[in-house]
Design a protein around this motif. Structure first.
Motif, mmCIF file in Angstrom:
data_model
loop_
_atom_site.group_PDB
_atom_site.id
_atom_site.type_symbol
_atom_site.label_atom_id
_atom_site.label_comp_id
_atom_site.label_asym_id
_atom_site.label_seq_id
_atom_site.Cartn_x
_atom_site.Cartn_y
_atom_site.Cartn_z
ATOM 1 N N ALA A 73 0.837 -1.191 0.000
ATOM 2 C CA ALA A 73 0.000 0.000 0.000
ATOM 3 C C ALA A 73 0.873 1.242 0.000
ATOM 4 C CB ALA A 73 -0.904 0.015 1.221
ATOM 5 N N ILE A 74 0.408 2.273 -0.729
ATOM 6 C CA ILE A 74 1.170 3.502 -0.854
ATOM 7 C C ILE A 74 0.771 4.465 0.254
ATOM 8 C CG2 ILE A 74 1.594 5.499 -2.321
ATOM 9 C CD1 ILE A 74 0.905 3.641 -4.694
ATOM 10 N N ALA A 75 1.764 4.820 1.103
ATOM 11 C CA ALA A 75 1.510 5.803 2.159
ATOM 12 C C ALA A 75 2.013 7.155 1.680
ATOM 13 C CB ALA A 75 2.243 5.396 3.433
ATOM 14 N N LEU A 76 1.396 8.213 2.136
ATOM 15 C CA LEU A 76 1.803 9.549 1.719
ATOM 16 C C LEU A 76 2.693 10.186 2.766
ATOM 17 C CD1 LEU A 76 -1.524 11.007 0.332
ATOM 18 C CD2 LEU A 76 0.310 9.816 -0.850
ATOM 19 N N PHE A 77 3.691 10.952 2.294
ATOM 20 C CA PHE A 77 4.493 11.744 3.222
ATOM 21 C C PHE A 77 3.591 12.801 3.846
ATOM 22 C CE2 PHE A 77 7.937 10.472 0.240
ATOM 23 C CZ PHE A 77 8.667 9.754 1.171
ATOM 24 N N GLY A 78 3.815 13.086 5.111
ATOM 25 C CA GLY A 78 3.077 14.173 5.738
ATOM 26 C C GLY A 78 1.674 13.788 6.144
ATOM 27 N N GLU A 79 1.331 12.528 6.016
ATOM 28 C CA GLU A 79 -0.002 12.081 6.417
ATOM 29 C C GLU A 79 0.135 11.394 7.772
ATOM 30 O OE1 GLU A 79 -3.488 12.827 5.634
ATOM 31 O OE2 GLU A 79 -2.201 13.123 3.890
ATOM 32 N N LYS A 80 -0.878 11.585 8.623
ATOM 33 C CA LYS A 80 -0.805 10.982 9.951
ATOM 34 C C LYS A 80 -1.559 9.658 9.925
ATOM 35 C CE LYS A 80 -2.915 12.001 14.370
ATOM 36 N NZ LYS A 80 -3.671 13.046 15.061
#
Ligand code: ATP
Ligand code: MG
Length: 890
Positions: free
Chosen positions: A658-665
């Motif tokens: 799964a792709i996680a985003l930078f800056g996301e909590k």
């Protein structure tokens, strides 16, 4: 000597040994809290636990949190660089207890860590306790004082006032007394010279006696009427400035002399060729001659080193500089650095971005988001710097003009309104305007400037004022979100409150169970209705706050305790869901077509449109866009089912790809949304299968910032509308051409014919003008040696001008030529004079045409020898021509 990295690790290790869960830093930029743009303290990410809307387990936690204090309640921006211990971005080390240990445990652990583990000298440490507030009926915090007395002598315990020693989350909500730990880091010489004890200097803004750790004992809840009630769960919340701690442990007297900042400052010196003076160097130096100049360089180097971190980390967290909100704050920080570099470090070209590699080298290991996005961060910074430098240039030339004007008027003071305009439009702060003015012998009216500034602040405040009443609790309990499986659900109101915003009143409701998705992660909040036996209330929006959906309604139900059906508007939900799913497919397709560097940088999903921002360094070509559309539409036709995994442990989700985003909590448990090969972390509402999207069509591709592109697209029904619009336009065009089969060929032929005819007409016109000029000159009268050519005839305005010039060329002596021409019922008056009439008879065609044009109800003007006027009344043309001859008084 411990390095910064070792100190950071030791903090984690110590609290781990005290059974704390070591957790990651939340992003510095906050995406889903309307009340806060940036994390400004370690506790921000635990707000919902403290407010009781999230599970407090594990009850002991510790971390290092990236903080930014540049707006709102904590704004240190103006201090930064001028002092040596406030930063915009800093790391806050913190430990928490949510209903576990309280005052004694927190105090013992803090002391053990600082004195036993880190070996700070207890004689240099002072602690404060809340002195109490008689008017609020809160006694002194004797409890904390008692526990401190176990470790420190009485004369190291200091009573503090409400300002320093009583912490509040906001106007309402959790609050309580706190204890700060201060360190006296003065040199022996400084101690001798000042003659004061450390105790006397605590909280007196002495740069060598500073607070390093604040330990908050949350035990009250403040209500809207100002009264306090006990909190249901006591909370320990501590925050220690990492950079300040490092400085104490490395025996430095400025945060900037530690290994956190020195590498960046070295890079600055190398690029600028200027010297930074450390605290020791300035203490040891004999001559203080150049001190003012070198202090200016010092301040500027600190500003740049500090702001570099704030800007780079914000961009890594997904916040680009922009014109609004958080983006604007980042833009202002960057501009402040550029100004200092420009003014005091002689950097007339982009400079900050050159320091980025050093920052990444120093901090990239602890914060991998920096390293991963270095290229993007550098590009964004450079473009921002370049564009602000251009603005600066423009502002400087404006200022030059203003000063020239002052000189001409014999004044020496620039008025404050102008100075404010420079500030407002060109980002010129007062000190820069003053500096440039001073160099040129001018002053600036500061008072006026401040008045203008205040006016602007008042305007902004009035626009933003929101008043919240207390929550009215109807039932205890936590909200359950049931929207992934339901669009209708039976529910009750747990609590509600009234909100007033610019005279607008509405209510916020929290329901026991809700299918409504609150605005989050770019997907807009849902709308619908709340139905009871007797009434139907419209839900106009749903927001996400502290881990809950908050429903916005215009009026309260007559019986708020009734049973309700909460029903989502399913047409809107389906359309939003299709758009949200399409953004996932789009993300996947972009990576296929453009490459793996494509990173989501923002998105917006509503029922009628979708927008997707991503990192990519050039325009996406038309062929590439087509390719992307083909991939997405192909995935739609495959009708890939929604494969959803709720409550998946974070690490497991990553392993799923799964792709996680930078800056996301992300919490410990996440939701993974998969459609075939597309797999993302996502909490949004999605289509049951990709087939429901129907169709996908990109409608625009553009740039939003350096290295960031934006795609807007439509799906489903909206695509149908798009097609119909196109079809209608095409049909209309075809009908213009008698429904020709080869439409393109026919249109091309028309254009060619049109071009040829235009050329022919122009040449006919030229010939006609030529002939007319000849005839007019032949027919000309002569009055007192002046040839007078007059005519009233149909002709285009441009041809009339042409004609007048031809007549002039044909007449060698004095000439008055007046033409009244008419084109499509519009009259036009043209006057041409020979130079001698202008020079010797003081005739002026411009004045004459204005006067005579009144007769054709028009106006115009021109030069002394040639002028034209248009009008409305063609019947007055002859009279107007005669009038001109009359005005000439030949
Ligand atoms: P100060 O009075 O020095 O501004 P504060 O009272 O604003 O500090 P807190 O809000 O209690 O500080 O924050 C907890 C700790 O974070 C402080 O003890 C300090 O070590 C650190 N800290 C606060 N503001 C900054 C800043 N701007 N830069 C670096 N560290 C800071
Ligand atoms: Mg402060």
């Amino acid at each position: 000597m411990m390095t910064a990295k070792e100190i950071r690790d030791s903090f984690k290790k110590f609290f781990e040994s005290k059974e704390h869960a070591i957790v990651p830093s939340a992003p510095m930029v906050i995406k889903d809290d309307p009340t806060l743009m940036f994390t400004n303290a370690g506790m921000n990410q635990w707000k919902d636990i403290i407010l009781g809307t999230r599970d407090p387990e594990p009850r002991r936690r510790a971390d290092t949190q990236k903080c930014l204090r540049v707006s709102g309640k904590h704004n240190d921006l103006e201090e930064v660089g001028h002092d040596t211990y406030h930063h915009t971005m800093f790391e806050m080390l913190g430990n928490w207890s949510f209903g576990d240990y309280f005052k004694e445990g927190a105090i013992d652990m803090a002391w053990e860590y600082l004195v036993d583990v880190l070996k700070l000298n207890p004689e240099d440490l002072y602690v404060t306790v809340f002195e109490g507030s008689p008017e609020e009926n809160i006694p002194r915090d004797d409890e904390a004082a008692k526990y401190w007395a176990k470790h420190v002598p009485a004369d190291h315990i200091i009573n503090g006032n409400k300002h320093d020693n009583f912490w509040e989350m906001g106007d309402t909500g959790p609050c309580g007394p706190c204890s700060e730990i201060h360190v006296d880091s003065r040199t022996p010489e400084q101690r001798k010279a000042s003659g004061k004890t450390g105790r006397e200097l605590v909280n007196q803004d002495d740069p060598q006696v500073i607070e390093i750790w604040n330990i908050v004992f949350m035990q009250f809840n403040r209500k809207a009427d100002g009264s306090l009630e006990p909190l249901s769960m006591n909370v320990i919340d501590t925050g220690m400035g990492f950079e300040r701690l490092v400085r104490m442990l490395q025996g430095k007297h400025s945060n900037y002399d530690t290994d956190v900042f020195q590498p960046i400052i070295k890079a600055e010196q190398q690029i600028t060729g200027l010297k930074y003076t450390t605290f020791e160097e300035s203490e040891n130096s004999e001559n203080s001659e150049n001190s003012e100049a070198s202090e200016a360089i010092n301040v500027a180097m600190r500003v740049c080193a500090d702001h570099l971190r704030a800007v780079a980390f914000s961009i890594a967290d997904g916040q680009l500089p922009s014109n609004a909100k958080a983006g604007y704050v980042i833009r202002r920080i960057l501009r402040r650095a550029v100004r200092y570099a420009y003014t005091f470090l002689g950097q007339k070209e982009a400079f900050l971005y050159k320091l980025l590699p050093t920052l990444v080298e120093e901090m990239g290991d602890a914060f991998p988001e920096l390293k991963a996005q270095q290229q993007l961060i550098g590009k964004v910074m450079k473009e921002e710097e370049d564009s602000f430098l251009r603005t600066l240039d423009k502002g400087i030339s404006m200022l030059d003009k203003a000063m020239e004007q002052l000189r001409a008027e014999g004044k020496t003071e620039l008025d404050g309104v102008q100075a404010f305009r420079l500030f407002d439009t060109y980002g010129f702060p007062l000190d820069l305007t003053e500096l440039i003015c001073r160099e040129n012998g001018f002053t600036v009216n500061e008072e006026q400037f401040n008045v203008e500034m205040q006016k602007q602040k008042d305007r902004a405040r009035n626009a933003a004022q929101v008043e919240n009443s207390d929550w009215v609790e109807l039932k205890a309990g936590e909200q359950q979100f049931v929207g992934y499986d339901n669009s209708e659900y039976e529910t009750e109101i747990l609590r509600y409150r009234k909100v007033t915003q610019k005279k607008n009143e509405f209510y916020e409701l929290v329901l026991s169970a809700t299918p409504f998705y609150g605005e989050m992660g770019g997907q807009v909040g849902e709308q619908g209705v709340l139905v009871s036996e007797n009434e139907t209330i419209e839900i106009i929006d749903t927001k996400r706050e502290n881990n809950q959906s908050v429903h916005i309604v215009k009026q309260l139900p007559k019986d708020p305790t009734a049973q309700f059906m909460a029903c989502v508007d399913t047409d809107k939900r389906d359309a939003s869901a299709a758009n949200h799913t399409a953004t996932h497919l789009l993300d996947y397709a972009l990576k296929q077509v453009l490459g793996d560097h494509v990173e989501q940088k923002g998105s917006f999903v509503s029922p009628d449109t979708l927008r997707f921002d991503f990192s990519h360094f050039e325009k996406v070509s038309d062929e590439q866009l087509r390719e992307v559309e083909r991939i997405v539409n192909d995935m739609i036709r495959q009708d890939l089912p929604l494969d959803e995994h709720r409550d998946t442990p974070f690490e497991e989700a990553k392993e799923m790809g799964a792709i996680a985003l930078f800056g996301e909590k992300y919490g410990d448990k996440v939701r993974v949304v998969r459609f075939g090969p597309s797999c993302e972390f996502c909490g949004g509402i999605h289509a049951k299968s990709t087939g429901r999207i129907g169709m996908f069509k990109i409608i625009s591709e553009s740039s939003v910032a350096a290295g960031i592109r934006r795609i807007e697209a439509k799906t489903g029904k909206e695509c149908e509308e798009l097609l119909y619009n196109l079809e209608d336009t095409l049909k209309a065009v075809k009908s213009f051409f008698n429904n020709a089969k080869d439409l393109q060929g026919v249109i091309r032929k028309y254009i060619e014919e049109h071009d040829t005819m235009k050329k022919e007409i122009e040449s006919f016109q030229a010939q006609a003008v030529e002939r007319a000029a000849k005839q007019l000159v032949e027919k000309a009268r002569e009055v007192n040696g002046v040839k007078v050519v007059t005519a009233v005839l149909p002709m285009e305005p441009a041809a009339a001008k042409d004609l007048a010039f031809k007549v002039r060329a044909a007449v060698s002596g004095s000439l008055l030529c007046v033409l009244g021409t008419k084109h499509q019922d519009k009259p036009q008056l043209t006057i041409m004079l020979s130079d001698d009439l202008v020079a010797e008879h003081s005739l002026n065609a411009g004045q004459m045409v204005r006067e005579a044009a009144k007769l054709i109800q028009g106006g115009g003007g021109g030069q002394p020898h040639f002028a034209q006027a248009g009008g409305k009344n063609a019947d007055g043309l002859s009279a107007a021509v005669d009038k001109v001859v009359e005005l000439a008084k030949l």
